[in-house]
Design a protein around this motif. Sequence first.
Motif, PDB file in Angstrom:
ATOM      1  N   MET A   1     -13.126 -14.384   8.699  1.00 38.82           N
ATOM      2  CA  MET A   1     -11.763 -13.930   8.900  1.00 38.82           C
ATOM      3  C   MET A   1     -11.262 -13.287   7.609  1.00 38.82           C
ATOM      4  O   MET A   1     -11.422 -13.833   6.537  1.00 38.82           O
ATOM      5  CB  MET A   1     -10.883 -15.120   9.285  1.00 38.82           C
ATOM      6  N   ASP A   2     -10.642 -12.118   7.733  1.00 38.39           N
ATOM      7  CA  ASP A   2     -10.145 -11.398   6.567  1.00 38.39           C
ATOM      8  C   ASP A   2      -8.860 -12.013   6.050  1.00 38.39           C
ATOM      9  O   ASP A   2      -8.060 -12.573   6.790  1.00 38.39           O
ATOM     10  CB  ASP A   2      -9.877  -9.934   6.919  1.00 38.39           C
ATOM     11  N   LYS A   3      -8.665 -11.873   4.762  1.00 36.18           N
ATOM     12  CA  LYS A   3      -7.462 -12.365   4.118  1.00 36.18           C
ATOM     13  C   LYS A   3      -6.412 -11.265   4.138  1.00 36.18           C
ATOM     14  O   LYS A   3      -6.701 -10.109   3.840  1.00 36.18           O
ATOM     15  CB  LYS A   3      -7.798 -12.755   2.681  1.00 36.18           C
ATOM     16  N   VAL A   4      -5.186 -11.611   4.512  1.00 34.86           N
ATOM     17  CA  VAL A   4      -4.080 -10.657   4.551  1.00 34.86           C
ATOM     18  C   VAL A   4      -3.066 -11.075   3.501  1.00 34.86           C
ATOM     19  O   VAL A   4      -2.669 -12.233   3.440  1.00 34.86           O
ATOM     20  CB  VAL A   4      -3.408 -10.633   5.943  1.00 34.86           C
ATOM     21  N   SER A   5      -2.660 -10.123   2.661  1.00 31.46           N
ATOM     22  CA  SER A   5      -1.642 -10.419   1.663  1.00 31.46           C
ATOM     23  C   SER A   5      -0.565  -9.346   1.708  1.00 31.46           C
ATOM     24  O   SER A   5      -0.839  -8.184   2.007  1.00 31.46           O
ATOM     25  CB  SER A   5      -2.259 -10.491   0.272  1.00 31.46           C
ATOM     26  N   VAL A   6       0.660  -9.763   1.439  1.00 33.95           N
ATOM     27  CA  VAL A   6       1.804  -8.848   1.439  1.00 33.95           C
ATOM     28  C   VAL A   6       2.466  -8.916   0.073  1.00 33.95           C
ATOM     29  O   VAL A   6       2.725 -10.000  -0.441  1.00 33.95           O
ATOM     30  CB  VAL A   6       2.826  -9.214   2.537  1.00 33.95           C
ATOM     31  N   LYS A   7       2.714  -7.745  -0.506  1.00 35.11           N
ATOM     32  CA  LYS A   7       3.359  -7.668  -1.815  1.00 35.11           C
ATOM     33  C   LYS A   7       4.622  -6.825  -1.653  1.00 35.11           C
ATOM     34  O   LYS A   7       4.604  -5.775  -1.012  1.00 35.11           O
ATOM     35  CB  LYS A   7       2.406  -7.001  -2.809  1.00 35.11           C
ATOM     36  N   VAL A   8       5.722  -7.298  -2.216  1.00 29.94           N
ATOM     37  CA  VAL A   8       6.991  -6.585  -2.134  1.00 29.94           C
ATOM     38  C   VAL A   8       7.394  -6.156  -3.534  1.00 29.94           C
ATOM     39  O   VAL A   8       7.435  -6.963  -4.454  1.00 29.94           O
ATOM     40  CB  VAL A   8       8.103  -7.478  -1.537  1.00 29.94           C
ATOM     41  N   THR A   9       7.686  -4.859  -3.701  1.00 31.74           N
ATOM     42  CA  THR A   9       8.155  -4.325  -4.974  1.00 31.74           C
ATOM     43  C   THR A   9       9.535  -3.724  -4.744  1.00 31.74           C
ATOM     44  O   THR A   9       9.689  -2.842  -3.905  1.00 31.74           O
ATOM     45  CB  THR A   9       7.197  -3.235  -5.496  1.00 31.74           C
ATOM     46  N   VAL A  10      10.535  -4.220  -5.479  1.00 30.17           N
ATOM     47  CA  VAL A  10      11.895  -3.709  -5.362  1.00 30.17           C
ATOM     48  C   VAL A  10      12.207  -2.918  -6.628  1.00 30.17           C
ATOM     49  O   VAL A  10      11.965  -3.398  -7.736  1.00 30.17           O
ATOM     50  CB  VAL A  10      12.909  -4.860  -5.182  1.00 30.17           C
ATOM     51  N   PHE A  11      12.737  -1.700  -6.462  1.00 33.83           N
ATOM     52  CA  PHE A  11      13.033  -0.849  -7.613  1.00 33.83           C
ATOM     53  C   PHE A  11      14.249   0.018  -7.314  1.00 33.83           C
ATOM     54  O   PHE A  11      14.660   0.164  -6.165  1.00 33.83           O
ATOM     55  CB  PHE A  11      11.825   0.021  -7.991  1.00 33.83           C
ATOM     56  N   PHE A  12      14.824   0.570  -8.371  1.00 37.52           N
ATOM     57  CA  PHE A  12      15.995   1.426  -8.233  1.00 37.52           C
ATOM     58  C   PHE A  12      15.529   2.866  -8.104  1.00 37.52           C
ATOM     59  O   PHE A  12      14.974   3.450  -9.021  1.00 37.52           O
ATOM     60  CB  PHE A  12      16.918   1.266  -9.448  1.00 37.52           C
ATOM     61  N   GLU A  22       3.704  -3.729   0.642  1.00 38.37           N
ATOM     62  CA  GLU A  22       2.287  -3.370   0.658  1.00 38.37           C
ATOM     63  C   GLU A  22       1.536  -4.486   1.366  1.00 38.37           C
ATOM     64  O   GLU A  22       1.604  -5.645   0.969  1.00 38.37           O
ATOM     65  CB  GLU A  22       1.743  -3.231  -0.764  1.00 38.37           C
ATOM     66  N   ARG A  23       0.811  -4.138   2.422  1.00 44.48           N
ATOM     67  CA  ARG A  23       0.043  -5.123   3.179  1.00 44.48           C
ATOM     68  C   ARG A  23      -1.435  -4.798   3.011  1.00 44.48           C
ATOM     69  O   ARG A  23      -1.874  -3.693   3.325  1.00 44.48           O
ATOM     70  CB  ARG A  23       0.435  -5.075   4.650  1.00 44.48           C
ATOM     71  N   ILE A  24      -2.199  -5.755   2.495  1.00 42.29           N
ATOM     72  CA  ILE A  24      -3.636  -5.572   2.310  1.00 42.29           C
ATOM     73  C   ILE A  24      -4.335  -6.481   3.308  1.00 42.29           C
ATOM     74  O   ILE A  24      -4.227  -7.702   3.240  1.00 42.29           O
ATOM     75  CB  ILE A  24      -4.074  -5.896   0.876  1.00 42.29           C
ATOM     76  N   ASP A  25      -5.037  -5.852   4.240  1.00 45.46           N
ATOM     77  CA  ASP A  25      -5.762  -6.575   5.281  1.00 45.46           C
ATOM     78  C   ASP A  25      -7.242  -6.252   5.114  1.00 45.46           C
ATOM     79  O   ASP A  25      -7.682  -5.169   5.479  1.00 45.46           O
ATOM     80  CB  ASP A  25      -5.266  -6.141   6.654  1.00 45.46           C
ATOM     81  N   GLY A  26      -7.980  -7.188   4.549  1.00 43.71           N
ATOM     82  CA  GLY A  26      -9.386  -6.917   4.254  1.00 43.71           C
ATOM     83  C   GLY A  26      -9.468  -5.902   3.134  1.00 43.71           C
ATOM     84  O   GLY A  26      -9.063  -6.171   2.018  1.00 43.71           O
ATOM     85  N   GLU A  27      -9.967  -4.707   3.443  1.00 45.17           N
ATOM     86  CA  GLU A  27     -10.042  -3.638   2.447  1.00 45.17           C
ATOM     87  C   GLU A  27      -9.186  -2.441   2.863  1.00 45.17           C
ATOM     88  O   GLU A  27      -9.444  -1.312   2.460  1.00 45.17           O
ATOM     89  CB  GLU A  27     -11.488  -3.214   2.242  1.00 45.17           C
ATOM     90  N   LYS A  28      -8.166  -2.683   3.655  1.00 45.75           N
ATOM     91  CA  LYS A  28      -7.249  -1.634   4.108  1.00 45.75           C
ATOM     92  C   LYS A  28      -5.855  -1.928   3.586  1.00 45.75           C
ATOM     93  O   LYS A  28      -5.357  -3.035   3.718  1.00 45.75           O
ATOM     94  CB  LYS A  28      -7.195  -1.583   5.639  1.00 45.75           C
ATOM     95  N   LEU A  29      -5.220  -0.926   2.981  1.00 44.99           N
ATOM     96  CA  LEU A  29      -3.871  -1.070   2.471  1.00 44.99           C
ATOM     97  C   LEU A  29      -2.935  -0.199   3.295  1.00 44.99           C
ATOM     98  O   LEU A  29      -3.222   0.968   3.546  1.00 44.99           O
ATOM     99  CB  LEU A  29      -3.801  -0.638   1.004  1.00 44.99           C
ATOM    100  N   THR A  30      -1.823  -0.792   3.739  1.00 48.32           N
ATOM    101  CA  THR A  30      -0.768  -0.038   4.402  1.00 48.32           C
ATOM    102  C   THR A  30       0.530  -0.333   3.677  1.00 48.32           C
ATOM    103  O   THR A  30       0.685  -1.408   3.096  1.00 48.32           O
ATOM    104  CB  THR A  30      -0.626  -0.425   5.888  1.00 48.32           C
ATOM    105  N   ALA A  31       1.453   0.607   3.704  1.00 48.11           N
ATOM    106  CA  ALA A  31       2.710   0.432   2.968  1.00 48.11           C
ATOM    107  C   ALA A  31       3.883   0.879   3.830  1.00 48.11           C
ATOM    108  O   ALA A  31       3.732   1.682   4.753  1.00 48.11           O
ATOM    109  CB  ALA A  31       2.681   1.241   1.682  1.00 48.11           C
TER     110      ALA A  31
END
Length: 138
Positions: A1-12, A22-31
Amino acid sequence: MDKVSVKVTVFFDEPFWAGVFERIDGEKLTACKVVFGAEPGDDKVQELLLENYYNLKFSPSVEVRVKKQAANPKRVQREARKQTFLSGISTKSQQALSLQREEMSRQRKETRKERRKAVQEYRYELKQKKRKQKHRGR
């Protein structure tokens, strides 16, 4: 089962505050880019993440190499501190967002073309109907 991670970057992003998910699912990144308006607090970002995560429109996926996390806690702390000082979007996220932008513009062009064609056909039919009305009595 692939690991899914979500990263949130807040900026002005002049004149509004924006966030990039940013969602990384296995070796695929979607934003996905979200505009907040006023400066969001942690609670507002968490609320958005919990309530509207499945409604966010993520970009097409981009290949990405996932690095293994460092096991050393001091190194992890250093990396976290470094991430808080950095602002902006990672390059892969920029690629994903540009792909999403291109896809949306392509869809807009298609719908605009279809709408223009429908109006043109409608006008042609009106013109034909008017011509037949003129020659009805002969």
